[in-house]
Every structure is written in structure tokens, then in C-alpha cells.
Motif scaffolding. Structure first.
Motif, short mmCIF file in Angstrom:
data_model
loop_
_atom_site.label_atom_id
_atom_site.label_comp_id
_atom_site.label_asym_id
_atom_site.label_seq_id
_atom_site.Cartn_x
_atom_site.Cartn_y
_atom_site.Cartn_z
N SER A 55 44.53 43.29 44.33
CA SER A 55 45.16 44.27 43.47
C SER A 55 44.44 44.19 42.16
N ALA A 56 43.91 45.32 41.70
CA ALA A 56 43.15 45.29 40.45
C ALA A 56 43.56 46.46 39.57
N PRO A 57 44.13 46.17 38.43
CA PRO A 57 44.47 47.25 37.52
C PRO A 57 43.22 47.71 36.77
N ASP A 58 43.21 48.96 36.37
CA ASP A 58 42.09 49.49 35.59
C ASP A 58 42.58 49.64 34.17
N TYR A 59 42.52 48.55 33.43
CA TYR A 59 43.11 48.54 32.10
C TYR A 59 42.25 49.23 31.07
N GLY A 60 42.89 49.94 30.21
CA GLY A 60 42.20 50.47 29.06
C GLY A 60 42.86 49.88 27.84
N ALA A 61 42.64 50.50 26.69
CA ALA A 61 43.30 50.01 25.49
C ALA A 61 44.60 50.79 25.28
N GLU A 62 44.93 51.69 26.23
CA GLU A 62 46.10 52.55 26.06
C GLU A 62 47.38 51.75 26.16
N ARG A 63 48.44 52.33 25.66
CA ARG A 63 49.74 51.70 25.72
C ARG A 63 50.66 52.52 26.63
N ALA A 64 51.91 52.12 26.65
CA ALA A 64 52.89 52.76 27.50
C ALA A 64 52.81 54.28 27.39
N GLY A 65 52.83 54.96 28.52
CA GLY A 65 52.82 56.42 28.52
C GLY A 65 51.49 57.01 28.91
N ALA A 66 50.41 56.30 28.68
CA ALA A 66 49.10 56.85 28.99
C ALA A 66 48.85 56.76 30.50
N PRO A 67 48.12 57.73 31.05
CA PRO A 67 47.82 57.67 32.48
C PRO A 67 47.00 56.42 32.79
N LEU A 68 47.33 55.75 33.88
CA LEU A 68 46.51 54.61 34.30
C LEU A 68 46.35 54.59 35.80
N ARG A 69 45.39 53.77 36.23
CA ARG A 69 45.14 53.65 37.66
C ARG A 69 45.20 52.18 38.05
N SER A 70 45.55 51.96 39.27
CA SER A 70 45.53 50.60 39.79
C SER A 70 45.02 50.70 41.22
N PHE A 71 44.40 49.61 41.68
CA PHE A 71 43.76 49.66 43.00
C PHE A 71 44.24 48.55 43.92
N ASN A 72 44.21 48.85 45.20
CA ASN A 72 44.47 47.84 46.22
C ASN A 72 43.41 47.90 47.30
N ARG A 73 43.12 46.73 47.84
CA ARG A 73 42.38 46.67 49.10
C ARG A 73 43.16 45.75 50.03
N VAL A 74 43.31 46.14 51.26
CA VAL A 74 43.99 45.29 52.24
C VAL A 74 43.11 45.26 53.48
N SER A 75 42.91 44.06 54.01
CA SER A 75 42.01 43.94 55.15
C SER A 75 42.40 42.77 56.04
N GLU A 76 41.94 42.84 57.28
CA GLU A 76 42.13 41.70 58.19
C GLU A 76 41.05 40.65 57.94
N LYS A 77 39.97 41.07 57.28
CA LYS A 77 38.84 40.16 57.03
C LYS A 77 38.72 39.88 55.52
N PRO A 78 38.08 38.75 55.16
CA PRO A 78 37.94 38.44 53.73
C PRO A 78 37.28 39.59 52.96
N ILE A 79 37.71 39.79 51.73
CA ILE A 79 37.17 40.87 50.89
C ILE A 79 36.37 40.23 49.77
N THR A 80 35.12 40.58 49.63
CA THR A 80 34.34 40.02 48.52
C THR A 80 34.07 41.07 47.45
N LEU A 81 34.40 42.30 47.74
CA LEU A 81 34.12 43.37 46.77
C LEU A 81 34.86 43.16 45.47
N HIS A 82 34.18 43.31 44.37
CA HIS A 82 34.82 43.26 43.06
C HIS A 82 34.40 44.46 42.24
N CYS A 83 34.88 45.61 42.64
CA CYS A 83 34.53 46.83 41.92
C CYS A 83 35.66 47.82 42.11
N LEU A 84 35.59 48.89 41.37
CA LEU A 84 36.64 49.90 41.47
C LEU A 84 36.65 50.52 42.87
#
Lengths: 397, 188, 328, 104
Positions: free
Chosen positions: B34-63
């Protein structure tokens, strides 16, 4: 026999805080800075709930955090701090004091870009700015590695042959704030592994008063620096030994570098930190297409593993190499890692076409496409095509 | 590997929901991020967050660039952020709205893809009187994506995550909201 | 397991009796000769008096020293003048450093890793540069956190170690190398910062100002600080013959004149209560203090009378304020 | 100075107070000359000496540590028995060092 470990969903910051809890240092001094803040929130929670015996000093700046850690470490305590980017920059002066005084302090570092413009996201410019301050530098690919490296760092720092401070870096947000599965060791295992700290002429031995931090004039200053060089060379061995010892516990071996599918690789990227994980994924994907690619991940940046790195490259079928730097050396040829890779090869009389690649500054995403682009540059370099000395990946042009 | 992108506003708990999702998957023995895409914004601003779910190990570290699933926590974002960005025609959209999937498809002129809707705002207001749509959206997501994680794992994780921090009443309201959305989510 | 919450519990002791100095001559000195402080440096006297007081009260001092004259002159490798545990870290962080040492003491004591049962007190030591200026932040932080330590500032009113540059402790119109007495600007235009009141504003249990000429008063204050649980701040007058262009033998005389002219009032603030320890029966004019020092020489030139007047006003204003604070 | 392998790690100094080996008495231009007969053992010189150079034994001043005395003259200046002009009544008198060096 390696037991089945408990895998928990932890962010890098949680994993680091958990390592600190299990290490149970005597003194932790820290100042909040994004993206390290929540690591200290977790740790403060441990302190507030009596889960550690630590004296937690909530200092008024990073400069004071490391200053207090220097005082505590000299006093004979096991002392740690945590910081990020500008915080490490503010500590800069004291970094050299800690290593010069040969104090085994440990910093849990969340890598963050330096201002200006101000930016809170992950890159290596903080750590690279501190690279020549006499600290051992370990770099983690993910949350579990940060946890493992921190535990090993204590042992490395306190080894009598070393007696040097260690910083353990993980990429800000990308690792510090992402949840991943982290396999935890048991409290007893960690405590047994790090053991009781060894004190070297502690300041608090009032029966044998010692003077710490003397002034050395030109008649002895250089000798002390030579001692530090020796300690770094010893650290090269000790990091490996501690890695082996840790492997017995963990079932996973930590070495200075991790060569991933390089044996028959014709194109190799050298990467450090979280991007190494993404790069491994890309290597697997490209290999499915029959491309002979591999990566070498650098785990120990100081002391730099010149031998291991050159060995791995020489043992491969490399036609060209790309070095990925998450930091700039403005006015230099490419990034700091690039310079080290060149040195490793040149000093072994091995010459390969090498491409400089700068990526991920200020948290700029480095995804599959960018790693593939990096391999393309390396291939062009191998084919003798003209490539710019440095390629910025994922740059808006 | 399944990749998910959440769209919400700061303060709506999307980052927490995304953490609970990863957490539940990890508890089930899967690999997840689970990786949030943080900006400098505060409550109310649009934001995105990401998930990856897999049966195998995940090494990816990118959006996450090409999400298999897009979750829209706040209906007011539908027209303001590019919710379809990077999605293929097979993508699944899970949207908080009082409208039906057909209405959303027509309104936003969405081709292909699979659309699910749930009135998470109403559920949230009814169950705890506050616009925390994150947990109901998680309930809907769990329902529409088979084998992602089980509803029980999510419940366990919510208890572990919120158990110490919120009152018993609020915890139970969250669990009710989760289950309601799980039941009430509609597809085409 | 866990320690009890460190809510500062400040304790101060009432009146302290200093033994006659003759009885202190048997005591061990905390600092050895052979240090390279300038001939006639009053800092050397302050350190010795500090140790006399510690010895009288039965304490072993553990010292963190900011970069400065004392630090440089007492620890030139391979020699140390210190007979007690001593650490130098950097210029601006003596208070932060002692915070770490004090925290380590608590932790190691709990773990039973400190065998000695000696009474230990932590002291951070700095000049006015390391205290008023570059070390101000770390000092403020340590005072606010309530560490159990004494901060001793030997105030010689300029950056002497680096060559007599002005500091915020330099008095108005004094000549320094960075604010020399020129034709247009006659020395430092700003008045001296009043550090003790800033320290006192932290609400710490004990703050005092002392002078080595009045050693009984200084030692009494130092012992009081030793017996105080929590932070204390001591501001100590320190003649610098070299930087002030004064006679080497007159360091103590100048200290005495500073007190007699009210330039350097002796006072203490105990649990917020201000007390002036010495009120001269007849306050001497500031000229008596100034004329002993070359740094004020230009103020005596015809036409510059106003400079003396202004400095006298600074001194009077501060004294009046002190009298008012005492009434609180 | 020792070779780099033999120096204490991290410039630590483990012999407390060993600066006494360094003779700052060499710096002296003026020498305090002590006259025991006129001394009243008030210890004013001792308490004001910046260089720990007044030697006291059994609560009596017995002499000056010329190995370390830098000759600042504070002792003589502050000595209550050394005011006025009559040298013969003084306990401490500052004299130019060269007078003594020539004798050496």
C-alpha cells in the motif's frame, strides 16, 4: 533451522521503529522531519507505554539530536537517532564529530531530497552529501531490509575493529510510508544478536576520567584520519561477518552487493535503494523476452565495495553498464555512484562503456518504463552509438 | 498481481483503507503493498493511494500506472480528476455514488470497463453520522473483486487497526458499514 | 522496565555555607596546570573556583565544553588539563551534548552499568559565543527539557578564541575586531543582551550571575546549582586581558570594578524569585571600570562623552530593572 | 608523537591532567617572588591564580610552581600584604624574569 517468521504489514517507518524497540537503545534523541516523523511517533509510543528502557530526548533540532547522541555514545550508552534530508544536512557538522570520535552511533535515515526548491520526497542527495563524513552507509531496498540493516548496524558499529557510526537509509515515502510484508525476528533473537554494548573508555567512568574530543594539531590530526581509514577497511570485513551471522538467524544473506541475474548478462544496471526492486522486476520481464540483462544492487555504500562490484561485473558478459544515481553531483560527470563504479573498474584495469543515468530526484517516479529506457541507453552505449554522458530519466522536456 | 488506484480527498481515510487492504492480504499470506502518493496538500485536496496484491513476492517500488481497479471514494472527484487514466478496457471501476452503474457510464461516457456503484456516503452518514466513506468503499471493493481478500480478513484488520483508537460503538459502526457496502454494491 | 515519567521535579536548597578557602586548599584540583590559556586569563580562575566548590560539596563534575578558549587551551592532544570526565563536541552544542550524557547516565545507572557511587553533576561550559549566540538554541532546548545540569557561561563579552569579534554579549560602544571604534561608528552600536533573564524566562529552578572577584558568592551559587535538581544557569564575569586590552594583573580588579559600578550585578533567581546579592553602598561611576580597558579607550576622547553616558544609561536601566524584579 | 597505529583511537586522552607535563613557565616575562616571612596565609593568591601555581602545603603557602606560572601578576596584585611601596614588607613581588634567567 530457520523458524517460520511472523510476517506483518508494516511501513518502512514502522519496521525501523520496531527494530529500534527490539534493539532497546539506552538513548534515542530525535527531531521530527518528514518523512521520518512517524517513525519517531511509533517509537515515542513505545517509550510512553514502557515497552523500551530508552531515555528519549525530544530535542529542539536535528543538530542537537546528533549532538546528544554523540554525548550519550561517548558516555558509554547505545545511542540512536533518526532523520531525513534537511535534518541530515543540519547534522552534517556533527557527523564528522561522531565518526572522528569513533562513536558507534546509528542513524535510521529516511532519504529525502534537499532544498531548494523544498521537497519532502525521496532521493539520495542527503545521504550522498554525507558520504565522506566517515560514516558507514547501508542502503535498504525495502522495509524489511531497513529493519534487518538497522539490527546489523548496531553490531557493526560496536565491533572493536570498527567503532564507527552507521547510517541506514531507506527511500522517503516510497519505502517509509508504504505498507509491505515484513518478517520480524523475535525480541529475544534481536537482543541476543546485538548483545550488550561494549564500552570503550566511557566518559561516565568517573573513576578513570577521560578527555573526549581533544584538539589535534597538524602533528597528529592526519594520524587520526589514517586510523579512520583503517577502521573503514575493517568495516568491510566486519559488515560481511555480521551479514553471515545474521543469515544464520534470518535465512537470508546480506552482502555488500546483490548481483541479480548478472552471470550471463550483457547489459547491467547498478542501482541502489528502492529502485533496485523495480529494476529486478524489469530484469525478469526483459529476460522473458530473451534479453540478457541484470542488475547489481549496492547495499554498502561506505565502505564502498569496489572489489565485490568489480568481481561481479568481470564475471558477467557485460558489454556496457549503466549507473543509476538518485542524486546529482552538479559539475561532476554524473552522480556519486557513477564515480564509484568507474573507480572500481579503472583500478582493476577493466574498461567498459558506462552510461550515467540520473533518476528519481525529489521523489520523481521511476517505473518499469524508465528502467527499460535505462537499459536502452546501455544497449546503445554497448553498440557504440552516441549517448549523452548523463541521461535524466522521466524528465519533462 | 492486481493493481489498484484509489481516488479520494485528504481526510477521507482512503490511505487508511488502502493500508487495511494490504494489511489484510498480508495477513492471509499473500504479498501486498500500500503506497500513498503524498503531496504537500492538506485535508480536502484530491489524493491518490495505491495497492498491489499478489500471490508472488512484489519488488516493484513505483506508482501504479495501469490499475486493474480504480476506486473513487469521493463522487465529487468524478469529473475533476482523470479517473480512467492508464486503465485498459478490462479495468474495474468501483464508485461511491447514489447513481446506478448505467447512469455513471452515460454521464461520464465510459466505454467498456466494468462499473460498480455503491452509495457509500449514505451508508457512512447512516452508520456513523460522518462522511468516512473509506471503509464502506473497502467493503464494496472486496465484494466485486473475487479472491482479493476475504471480508473476514478485512474485519479482523479493522479491529486490529481501529480497536485501540476508537470507541466500541464506532468500531462496530465501521464493521456494519463495511458489510452493508459489501451487500449493497451493484454492478451492471 | 520502563522508567518513571521524567516530569521535572526541581528541588533547590536553601542557604549554602561555603567553607573558608583555607580549608579548601587540601582539595583535589579538577583542572591541572599546563593549559595554554593566556597569561592572566580569568577563565582559569573561574574553573578552579568551580572545582573548589564542587569539591566542598562532594561532587564529581562531568563536563561538556563548547568550542572556545577554554576548550582549545585545555585539550591539545596528547595533553589534557582535565582531571574529570570531559567532552568537547562542537561550538554550538554543549547543552545538547550534556543532555545526551545526562540521559546516558540515567539509562546506564538503571541497567547497573555504572559501578561508581560518586555523586555526579553534569556541567555544560561555554563562552559567551557558545552561549549567547551560536549555542543559544541548544541551550534553550536543554533548559526547557529540564535536564539535571548546570550551564556555566564564562562571559568575556566577545569571541576571543577567534580573535576578539563582537558577540551579543559585547557591551555598547566597546571596540572589537568586527566592530572597531571608527570615525563613523564608535564600536558596537547595540547594548549587551541580557542572558540571565532569558535563561530565567525558561522557568528553570536556578539562575545566577556571579564574578570570580567575589569568589565566596560564586562558590555559594555554584554549590546551590549543584544541589539543584534540574537545570541551572550561571553567568560568570570573565576578564579577558588580551581582548579587553587590560593589564594581565588586573583581571580580578576589573571584575571587582564591574560589580562595584553595577556593570555586573551579583544576583540570583531561585524558583522565579529574584534577589540582588550585593548592593554597593556607593555605586562607582562606570568610568572607573571603563578606563582600565583599551576596548573603551575611544570613549574618553573629547567629544565622545556621550558614549560613556549611553553606556552608563544601559547599566542604570538594567540595575533599575533588577530592583523592580526583586520586588516581584 | 607516536605513529598512527599507536595513538589512542579517536584522539581520546586517558591520562587525566597530563597537561602538567607541558611547562607554561617558559612563557613568563615577570616572576612572582614569594617572601614567606610576610605571608599571612590568607590564600587570596591561591584562589585567584589562573594556573594552579601557588603551592600550598598544610594550609600554608610554601612557594610558586615556576614550571607553570605564566607570570600574570594577579597574585601579587591581589595580595593584601603586597600593597604600597615598601618591597621588604610584601609577600609577593613581581620581578622581570630576565633577572633570573641570566642567573641560570
Amino acid at each position: 533451522m530457520i523458524e517460520e517468521r511472523k510476517v506483518v504489514p508494516y511501513s518502512g517507518n514502522m519496521a525501523a521503529a520496531e527494530a529500534l524497540r527490539q534493539i532497546n537503545p539506552d538513548v534515542v534523541a530525535a527531531y521530527p522531519i518528514t518523512p521520518q516523523t512517524e517513525m519517531m511517533h511509533f517509537f515515542a509510543d513505545f517509550v510512553a507505554n514502557g515497552l523500551v528502557d530508552t531515555e528519549f530526548i525530544t530535542v529542539e533540532s536535528e543538530h542537537s539530536a546528533l549532538s546528544a547522541v554523540v554525548g550519550a555514545a561517548a558516555a558509554g550508552a547505545r545511542a540512536m537517532t533518526a532523520t531525513a534530508g534537511p535534518g541530515l544536512a543540519l547534522m552534517w557538522e556533527i557527523l564528522g564529530v561522531a565518526s572522528g570520535m569513533r562513536l558507534p552511533a546509528v542513524i535510521a535515515l529516511v532519504n529525502r531530497a534537499l532544498s531548494s526548491p523544498i521537497n519532502i520526497h525521496g532521493d539520495h542527495s542527503d545521504m550522498m552529501g554525507a558520504r565522506d563524513q566517515g560514516w558507514i552507509i547501508l542502503v535498504s531496498e525495502n522495509a524489511e531490509e531497513e529493519y534487518d540493516n538497522l539490527i546489523q548496524a548496531v553490531k557493526i558499529a560496536e565491533d572493536e575493529r570498527v567503532r564507527l557510526p552507521v547510517m541506514v537509509g531507506m527511500d522517503g515515502f516510497i519505502i517509509s510510508h508504504s505498507i509491505e510484508g515484513v518478517s520480524l525476528l523475535k525480541d529475544e533473537e534481536v537482543r541476543e544478536f546485538v548483545g550488550k554494548q561494549r564500552m570503550f573508555h566511557p566518559l561516565l567512568d568517573v573513576e578513570h576520567p577521560t578527555t573526549h574530543g581533544a584538539i589535534a594539531m597538524s602533528d597528529s590530526y592526519m594520524e587520526f584520519k589514517r586510523q579512520q581509514r583503517e577502521a573503514m577497511m575493517n568495516a568491510y570485513k566486519v559488515i560481511r561477518e555480521v551479514g553471515e551471522e545474521f543469515a544464520a538467524l534470518r535465512g537470508k544473506k546480506y552482502e555488500h552487493i546483490e548481483a541479480y541475474k548478472t552471470e550471463d548478462a550483457e547489459y547491467i544496471l547498478i542501482v541502489m535503494g528502492s529502485a533496485a526492486g523495480t529494476a529486478k522486476y524489469v530484469v525478469d520481464r526483459m529476460r522473458e523476452r530473451g534479453e540478457k540483462v541484470g542488475i547489481i544492487k549496492i547495499r554498502t555504500f561506505r565502505p564502498f565495495p569496489y572489489y565485490d562490484l568489480a568481481d561481479a561485473i568481470v564475471a558477467s558478459n557485460a558489454k556496457a553498464i549503466g549507473v543509476m544515481d538518485r542524486a546529482e553531483t552538479f559539475g561532476g560527470y554524473s552522480g556519486p555512484l557513477f564515480e564509484e563504479v568507474c573507480t572500481a573498474l579503472y583500478t582493476r584495469n577493466k574498461f567498459y562503456p558506462i552510461a550515467g543515468l540520473i533518476y528519481g530526484l525529489g521523489g520523481r517516479d521511476c517505473n518499469i518504463n524508465h528502467i527499460e529506457e535505462a537499459f536502452d541507453v546501455v544497449k546503445k552505449k554497448a553498440a557504440g552509438e552516441e549517448v549523452p554522458p548523463v541521461t535524466y530519466l522521466n524528465l519533462q522536456v | 498481481m492486481i493493481e489498484i488506484r484509489w481516488h479520494a480527498r485528504g481526510g477521507q481515510g482512503a490511505v487508511t483503507a488502502s493500508k487495511i487492504l494490504a494489511s489484510s492480504a498480508i495477513r492471509e499470506g499473500k504479498y501486498a503493498q500500500s503506497a500513498p502518493d503524498y503531496g504537500a496538500e492538506r485535508a480536502g485536496a484530491p489524493l491518490r493511494s495505491f495497492n498491489r496484491v499478489s500471490e508472488k513476492p512484489i519488488t516493484l517500488h513505483c506508482l501504479v500506472l495501469h490499475p486493474d481497479i480504480v476506486v473513487v471514494v469521493d463522487p465529487t472527484l468524478l469529473k475533476t480528476v482523470p479517473i480512467l487514466e492508464g486503465t485498459s478496457e478490462n479495468a474495474v471501476l468501483v464508485i461511491n455514488t447514489d447513481k446506478t452503474p448505467e447512469e455513471i457510464r452515460n454521464m461520464l461516457d465510459i466505454k467498456d470497463r466494468k462499473i460498480y456503484t455503491v452509495n457509500a456516503s449514505a451508508i457512512a452518514m447512516e452508520e456513523f453520522g460522518k462522511p468516512f466513506m473509506n471503509v464502506p468503499m473497502l467493503g464494496a471493493l472486496v465484494k466485486v473483486i473475487e479472491n482479493l481478500v476475504s471480508l473476514d480478513s478485512v474485519k479482523e484488520d479493522i479491529k486490529a487497526t481501529f480497536g485501540k483508537k476508537v470507541s466500541k460503538e464506532l468500531l462496530e459502526a465501521n464493521l456494519r458499514a463495511l458489510e452493508r457496502a459489501y451487500r449493497e454494491v451493484k454492478g451492471e | 522496565m520502563a522508567q518513571v515519567s521524567d516530569k521535572p521535579k526541581f528541588v533547590t536548597k536553601g542557604e549554602i555555607k561555603v567553607p573558608p578557602i583555607r580549608d579548601l586548599t587540601d582539595s583535589r584540583e579538577g583542572i591541572a596546570p599546563g593549559h595554554r590559556l593566556c597569561t592572566g586569563c580569568v577563565a582559569g580562575i573561574i574553573l578552579r573556583q568551580m572545582f573548589m566548590a564542587a569539591e566542598a560539596a562532594g561532587y564529581t563534575l562531568v563536563i561538556a565544553n563548547a568550542t572556545g578558549c577554554v576548550e582549545v587551551c585545555t585539550s591539545i592532544y596528547p595533553h589534557t588539563s582535565w582531571k574529570v570526565p570531559w567532552i568537547h563536541n562542537a561550538f554550538e552544542n554543549a547543552a545538547a551534548t550534556i543532555s545526551g550524557v545526562e540521559a546516558a547516565y540515567k539509562a546506564l545507572k538503571r541497567k547497573g552499568m555504572l559501578p561508581s557511587d560518586k555523586k555526579v553533576k553534569f556541567v555544560a561550559l561555554g563562552g559567551d559565543g557558545g552561549t549567547y549566540d551560536i549555542g543559544f538554541q541548544s541551550l534553550s532546548g536543554a533548559l526547557e527539557r529540564g535536564h539535571d545540569f548546570i550551564y556555566v557561561c564564562y562571559d568575556n563579552e566577545a569571541y576571543m578564541n577567534t580573535g576578539i569579534q563582537r558577540s551579543s554579549a559585547t557591551p555598547r560602544h566597546a571596540a572589537t575586531t568586527t566592530q572597531p571604534a571608527g570615525k563613523v561608528i564608535p564600536g558596537k552600536p547595540q547594548p549587551k543582551k541580557w542572558m540571565p533573564e532569558i535563561a530565567a524566562a525558561h522557568g528553570i529552578p536556578y539562575v545566577a550571575q556571579a564574578a570570580p572577584s567575589h569568589f565566596n558568592d560564586f562558590m555559594r551559587k555554584f554549590i546551590k546549582a549543584l544541589n539543584t535538581k534540574g537545570p541551572s544557569y550561571l553567568n560568570v564575569f570573565c576578564t579577558c586581558p588580551r581582548g579587553w586590552r587590560a593589564k594581565e594583573e588586573e583581571g580580578i580588579l576589573i571584575s571587582r570594578l564591574a560589580v562595584e559600578t553595577n556593570y555586573w550585578p551579583l544576583f540570583e533567581v531561585e524558583d522565579g524569585k529574584w534577589k540582588i546579592n550585593y548592593k554597593p553602598k556607593e555605586r562607582k561611576p562606570i568610568e572607573e571600570f571603563l578606563k582600565k580597558q583599551g576596548r573603551f579607550k575611544h570613549m574618553f576622547k573629547p567629544g565622545n562623552e556621550y558614549l560613556i553616558k549611553e553606556l552608563q544609561e544601559d547599566v542604570d536601566k538594567r540595575w533599575e530593572r533588577l530592583l523592580k524584579l526583586e520586588q516581584l | 608523537m607516536k605513529g598512527w597505529r599507536d595513538l589512542e583511537i579517536g584522539a581520546l586522552i586517558t591520562e587525566p591532567g597530563n597537561s602538567a607535563e607541558y611547562k607554561t613557565g617558559e612563557w613568563r616575562a615577570w616572576r612572582p617572588v614569594f617572601n614567606r616571612e610576610n605571608c599571612i596565609d590568607c590564600m587570596i593568591c591561591w584562589v585567584f591564580c589562573p594556573d594552579s601555581s601557588i603551592i600550598v602545603k598544610d594550609k600554608k603557602v610554601v612557594g610558586i610552581d615556576y614550571d607553570h606560572c605564566k607570570g600574570c601578576g594577579i597574585c601579587a596584585h591581589e595580595c593584601p600584604k603586597s600593597k604600597g611601596d615598601d618591597e621588604s614588607k610584601k609577600a609577593l613581588v613581581m620581578k622581570p624574569e630576565y633577572l633570573f634567567r641570566e642567573e641560570d
